[in-house]
Every structure is written in structure tokens, then in C-alpha cells.
Design an enzyme around this catalytic site. Structure first.
Site, short mmCIF file in Angstrom:
data_model
loop_
_atom_site.label_atom_id
_atom_site.label_comp_id
_atom_site.label_asym_id
_atom_site.label_seq_id
_atom_site.Cartn_x
_atom_site.Cartn_y
_atom_site.Cartn_z
N LYS A 107 45.87 32.72 35.62
CA LYS A 107 46.95 31.73 35.65
C LYS A 107 48.31 32.39 35.44
O LYS A 107 49.25 32.15 36.18
CB LYS A 107 46.75 30.67 34.56
CG LYS A 107 45.55 29.79 34.73
CD LYS A 107 45.37 28.82 33.58
CE LYS A 107 45.29 29.47 32.22
NZ LYS A 107 44.20 30.42 32.02
N GLU A 115 51.58 28.57 30.28
CA GLU A 115 50.96 27.97 29.08
C GLU A 115 51.41 26.52 28.90
O GLU A 115 51.69 26.05 27.80
CB GLU A 115 51.28 28.79 27.82
CG GLU A 115 50.83 30.24 27.90
CD GLU A 115 49.32 30.44 27.95
OE1 GLU A 115 48.57 29.47 27.76
OE2 GLU A 115 48.89 31.57 28.20
N GLN A 153 49.89 23.83 28.81
CA GLN A 153 49.06 22.95 27.98
C GLN A 153 49.71 22.68 26.63
O GLN A 153 49.43 21.68 25.98
CB GLN A 153 47.65 23.53 27.77
CG GLN A 153 47.56 24.75 26.88
CD GLN A 153 47.76 26.07 27.62
OE1 GLN A 153 48.09 26.09 28.80
NE2 GLN A 153 47.55 27.18 26.92
N CYS A 213 31.82 32.64 34.64
CA CYS A 213 31.06 32.93 33.43
C CYS A 213 30.29 34.23 33.66
O CYS A 213 30.10 34.66 34.80
CB CYS A 213 30.10 31.76 33.18
SG CYS A 213 29.01 31.94 31.76
N CYS A 250 27.24 34.58 33.63
CA CYS A 250 26.03 34.27 34.41
C CYS A 250 26.34 34.14 35.89
O CYS A 250 25.43 34.04 36.71
CB CYS A 250 25.36 33.00 33.88
SG CYS A 250 26.25 31.49 34.32
#
Length: 196
Positions: free
Chosen positions: A15, A86, A88, A143, A145
Site C-alpha cells: 500500500k 495509513e 485507516q 498468506c 499458505c
């Protein structure tokens, strides 16, 4: 026609790098950018935005009590675009102020930030952006995984995932790991079973 943009993703999805690249692209075309971040973000210094890959630029640090509409109209009216990293951490009122700049001055506002905190709860600034932004884009992260990461897992010094704490706790790779919800819930169950 200018828009209020919200570009969101989990930790580690680039981001901040994208915010810095966007800033560069506007400036390369001779346009003046109002580049800012909420003052609560002091990880890389009060007036600096730095990405994990090493890109950085000076930024205007804005406290939560600052009226962004007034700040723009009184001090930065010559800027042709506003970029917020940022986002948020903005208050819902500040998001509304940015939205009003778009409407009144036809200035694009691009906000980059997280959707949710480490407990998967929406940040107030992000919630307001989801409610009023004209353009919403997810920047994807993965992730371990291989699945899409949607959780910003907060970890302690032992690598255990934390499930209690304040909503705001600054940190980077030392403090947060992007995870899919399945792996996050699995980790939670594993840690709870260890305590029994």
C-alpha cells in the site's frame, strides 16, 4: 470528474509503496501533490512515509483534530491531488472532509490503508471510506499458505499471534504478519489448546 479513492489491503501488500509511486507519477507530470499521513503513525519519523522496499518521501503529519478541508483550502489550495497513507487512522469526520474537497474543488483524493485491525474489526476511518468512496480497490497480499491474506495478525516476540490489545499498535514485519482467515483461526485454536 475527481473521485475519493480507497485502496486497501492487508499488511505487506505494498500500500505505502503504491502511494509513493502514485505521488511520483503525479509529480513527474508537473502536478503538485498534498501528501499526508495521520500523526499517530510515527514508525518512520513524524514527517516521513517509508515503504518496506525502501521508497520514502516527506509527508504532512496531520493530527486527528485537524480539519482537512480547512487545511487544504487555507494552506494547500495549489495542490492538484491529495494522497493519504495509513488512512485507516483518519477520523470519520476527516474522511468526510476529504470527500467534500473532491466535490467542491474537483480534486482527486487517493487514500491507502488497512481495512481491519488485528482482530478483524474495521478501523473507523476505513469504515467511512467504504461508505462514501467513489472507487474502492483491494490491493492483494498473500498468506504463507498461498491463499489471499485478509487478516493483519499481530504477533509477539515469540511469534505467537495476539488476540487481545489496543486497536492501534504501530509496527511492521516485526509486529504483524498477513494471514488468511483460515490460518489465523487455526493458529488461534493451536494456541488455545497449548494453554489447556
Amino acid at each position: 470528474m475527481a473521485k475519493l479513492y480507497f485502496k486497501f489491503g492487508a499488511m505487506g501488500c505494498s500500500k505505502t509503496a503504491q502511494a509513493l509511486i502514485t505521488k511520483f507519477n503525479y509529480e513527474e507530470r508537473g502536478m503538485k501533490v498534498m501528501f499526508m499521513k495521520p500523526s499517530v503513525d510515527t514508525r518512520d519519523g513524524e514527517d516521513v512515509v517509508r515503504s518496506r522496499i525502501g521508497l520514502e518521501a516527506p509527508a504532512l503529519s496531520v493530527p486527528s483534530n485537524v480539519d482537512l478541508y480547512k487545511l487544504y483550502t487555507e494552506n494547500h489550495r495549489d495542490c492538484e491531488v491529495i494522497i493519504v497513507d495509513e488512512c485507516q487512522f483518519l477520523t470519520p469526520e476527516q474522511v468526510d472532509e476529504l470527500g467534500q474537497i473532491v466535490i467542491d474543488y474537483d480534486v482527486p483524493v487517493l487514500c491507502f490503508g488497512l481495512r481491519t485491525d488485528f482482530l478483524t474489526h474495521t478501523f473507523p476511518g476505513s469504515r467511512r471510506l467504504f461508505e462514501i468512496a467513489e472507487s474502492i480497490t483491494e490491493i492483494k497480499s498473500i498468506c504463507r499458505c498461498g491463499a489471499k491474506a485478509t487478516v493483519n495478525a499481530r504477533i509477539d516476540e515469540n511469534g505467537d499471534v495476539l488476540f487481545k490489545g489496543d486497536q492501534i499498535c504501530l509496527g511492521g514485519n516485526d509486529r504483524y504478519v498477513p494471514m488468511c482467515r483460515k490460518c489465523w483461526l487455526k493458529k488461534k485454536a493451536e494456541q488455545e489448546s497449548r494453554k489447556k
